[in-house]
Scaffold this motif. Structure first.
Motif, PDB file in Angstrom:
ATOM      1  N   ARG A   9       0.377  -0.984   0.202  1.00  0.00           N
ATOM      2  CA  ARG A   9       0.136  -0.259   0.078  1.00  0.00           C
ATOM      3  C   ARG A   9       0.796   1.036   0.152  1.00  0.00           C
ATOM      4  NH1 ARG A   9      -3.447  -2.595  -2.560  1.00  0.00           N
ATOM      5  NH2 ARG A   9      -4.312  -4.057  -1.412  1.00  0.00           N
ATOM      6  N   HIS A  10       0.729   2.318  -0.638  1.00  0.00           N
ATOM      7  CA  HIS A  10       1.257   3.307  -1.004  1.00  0.00           C
ATOM      8  C   HIS A  10       2.555   3.381  -1.074  1.00  0.00           C
ATOM      9  CE1 HIS A  10      -2.444   4.804  -0.090  1.00  0.00           C
ATOM     10  NE2 HIS A  10      -2.155   4.116   1.379  1.00  0.00           N
ATOM     11  N   TYR A  34       0.244  -0.469  -5.492  1.00  0.00           N
ATOM     12  CA  TYR A  34       1.823   0.598  -5.380  1.00  0.00           C
ATOM     13  C   TYR A  34       0.884   1.966  -6.180  1.00  0.00           C
ATOM     14  CZ  TYR A  34       4.512  -3.561  -4.956  1.00  0.00           C
ATOM     15  OH  TYR A  34       5.381  -4.897  -4.735  1.00  0.00           O
ATOM     16  N   THR A  35       2.225   3.087  -5.703  1.00  0.00           N
ATOM     17  CA  THR A  35       1.906   4.179  -6.969  1.00  0.00           C
ATOM     18  C   THR A  35       3.032   3.670  -7.894  1.00  0.00           C
ATOM     19  OG1 THR A  35       1.517   5.544  -5.220  1.00  0.00           O
ATOM     20  CG2 THR A  35       2.192   6.699  -6.463  1.00  0.00           C
TER      21      THR A  35
END
Length: 453
Positions: A9-10, A34-35
């Motif tokens: 996450r992130h 994901y970013t």
């Protein structure tokens, strides 16, 4: 396998290269939380730009925003970008892991993986294996160097098995990737420009396919290939070895005896006449043995395996029969981008041959082709910007050598030189980038030119 979920996450995933593997990774990365940022030094093709926009993924082209990329938690590098590109060195210097699409995607699937690598024959063996498993009723995907990227398939489809065609460049970027069944078709000098002209580096790259395997896994390989057998003697691997051979009986394994292919594993055996194979040539007998060994490991019915071996049609641009004109057979082997692939092609010719050869030479050593050229080739048509290496290699053993600069001219020259019963073979032994987009473009132009005769 899905040990990554929840950790990402992130997390920031930067992707170098906006082609098939880059965009596939971006789609999977986004799906997994994901970013994602895609960066390509060149232009990104229109269809890939649209895909990225549809998935609301940020991208840039004709530029790498280095500062931003250097803040990534993870970097996926497309296989075409060299390991020692300055930006890649900077990323590694920061301690950021750099992995391949194959490594990334394998973290998000529980499917059984069959990985196939080798200098030649890997596309045919991959398609062959996929064909048999599909006929056997398995839910199976095919990816790697063929078709849609592995990452995109993991994001969008649900299958129980993947057959992956893997190049050494893709294997260079793995860490935990582990195929349950690994296949190594052969090893010959290729791409040495990427391995500091050190053949051992290239061999080690190919063998990375076995690096995470355990005793529960399998390794299928060509026992007639001295480079492979020497490496295995000096570098023991953990997986169960299943050789295939045209020269000796190997049990367990696959071999040929009295014109029969025999595949013998644990306590089962399949036999079929070699004459039933649709694909000609010794190398195709090997590709068939490798594919059939995989199928037998996965418990596909013997009948299905036999039928599949006798129905498989082969791969476009690989010894593909195009047309017969005035009793001359035209054959498209544009996929032969190195000397060894062309060796197989010439070996399978049984008629006098007009050979179309040339392109971007990767430091080829043509000497091993001399005996075959002496025996089978009556004229050579060079097709490349620099034909010097070919002229000097074969000038003494072939009476007629013509130089051309376009496919249309090459085919016209070959047509003039060919007599009834001859074959015209396009098997360039070189990369295609001097006159064509890629080997597919070269093959299609050949077929077009033949049809226009």
């Amino acid at each position: 396998m899905n040990n990554e979920q929840g950790h990402n996450r992130h997390q920031f995933l930067a992707i170098l290269g906006g082609g098939e593997s880059g965009v596939g990774t971006a789609i999977l990365g986004k799906k997994e939380g994901y970013t994602v940022f895609v960066s390509d030094k060149g232009k990104i093709a229109e269809n890939y730009r649209q895909l990225l926009d549809e998935h609301e993924i940020e991208w840039e082209e004709e530029n790498h925003s280095e500062e931003r990329i250097l803040t990534a938690d993870l970097v996926m590098k497309s296989p075409g970008i060299p390991e020692d590109a300055p930006l890649v060195n900077l990323i590694r210097g920061k301690g950021i892991p750099v992995i391949s699409e194959i490594e990334f995607a394998s973290r998000f699937t529980n499917a059984n993986i069959i990985g196939i690598t080798g200098s030649n024959g890997k596309t045919t063996t991959t398609k062959f294996t996929h064909f048999i498993l599909k006929n056997g009723g398995l839910k199976v995907g095919m990816a790697g160097n063929v078709g849609q990227s592995f990452a995109r398939q993991v994001a969008e489809t649900d299958v129980d098995h993947y057959v992956l065609e893997l190049s050494s460049f893709q294997l260079d970027g793995i860490e935990e990737f582990c195929p349950h069944i690994a296949v190594l078709t052969n090893i010959t000098p290729d791409h040495l420009d990427r391995y500091r002209h050190n053949f051992d580096n290239y061999i080690a790259s190919k063998f990375r396919i076995t690096m995470n395997q355990t005793e529960e896994d399998y390794f299928i390989y060509d026992a007639d290939d001295e480079i492979i057998t020497k490496w295995l003697r000096e570098n023991p691997i953990r997986s169960q070895k299943l050789p295939f051979s045209l020269q000796k009986e190997v049990i367990p394994g696959a071999y040929i005896k009295d014109e029969q292919i025999i595949i013998s594993l644990e306590n089962t055996q399949i036999t079929m006449p070699t004459s039933d194979l649709t694909l000609e040539g010794k190398h195709n007998a090997k590709n068939a043995m490798a594919a059939a060994t995989v199928a037998q490991l996965l418990r596909i019915r013997k009948e299905t395996i036999r039928e599949s071996l006798s129905n498989f049609q082969g791969v476009e641009h690989r010894l593909e029969k195009v047309l017969k004109i005035n009793n001359v057979q035209y054959i498209n082997d544009s996929k032969a981008t190195n000397v060894n692939a062309t060796y197989y092609a010439l070996e399978s010719m049984d008629a006098e041959t007009i050979w179309i050869v040339g392109g971007v030479d990767k430091g080829n050593n043509y000497a091993e082709l001399l005996p075959l050229v002496n025996e089978k080739v009556k004229a050579i048509v060079c097709l490349g910007v620099n034909n010097e290496p070919i002229l000097s290699a074969f000038g003494n053993c072939v009476d007629v050598i013509v130089e051309t600069r376009s496919m249309e001219d090459a085919v016209k020259e070959a047509y003039k030189l060919a007599e009834k019963g001859d074959s015209v073979l396009l098997s360039p032994a070189c990369a295609s980038f001097d006159l064509f987009k890629n080997y597919e473009d070269r093959g299609r132009q050949f077929k077009e030119a033949v049809r226009n005769l």
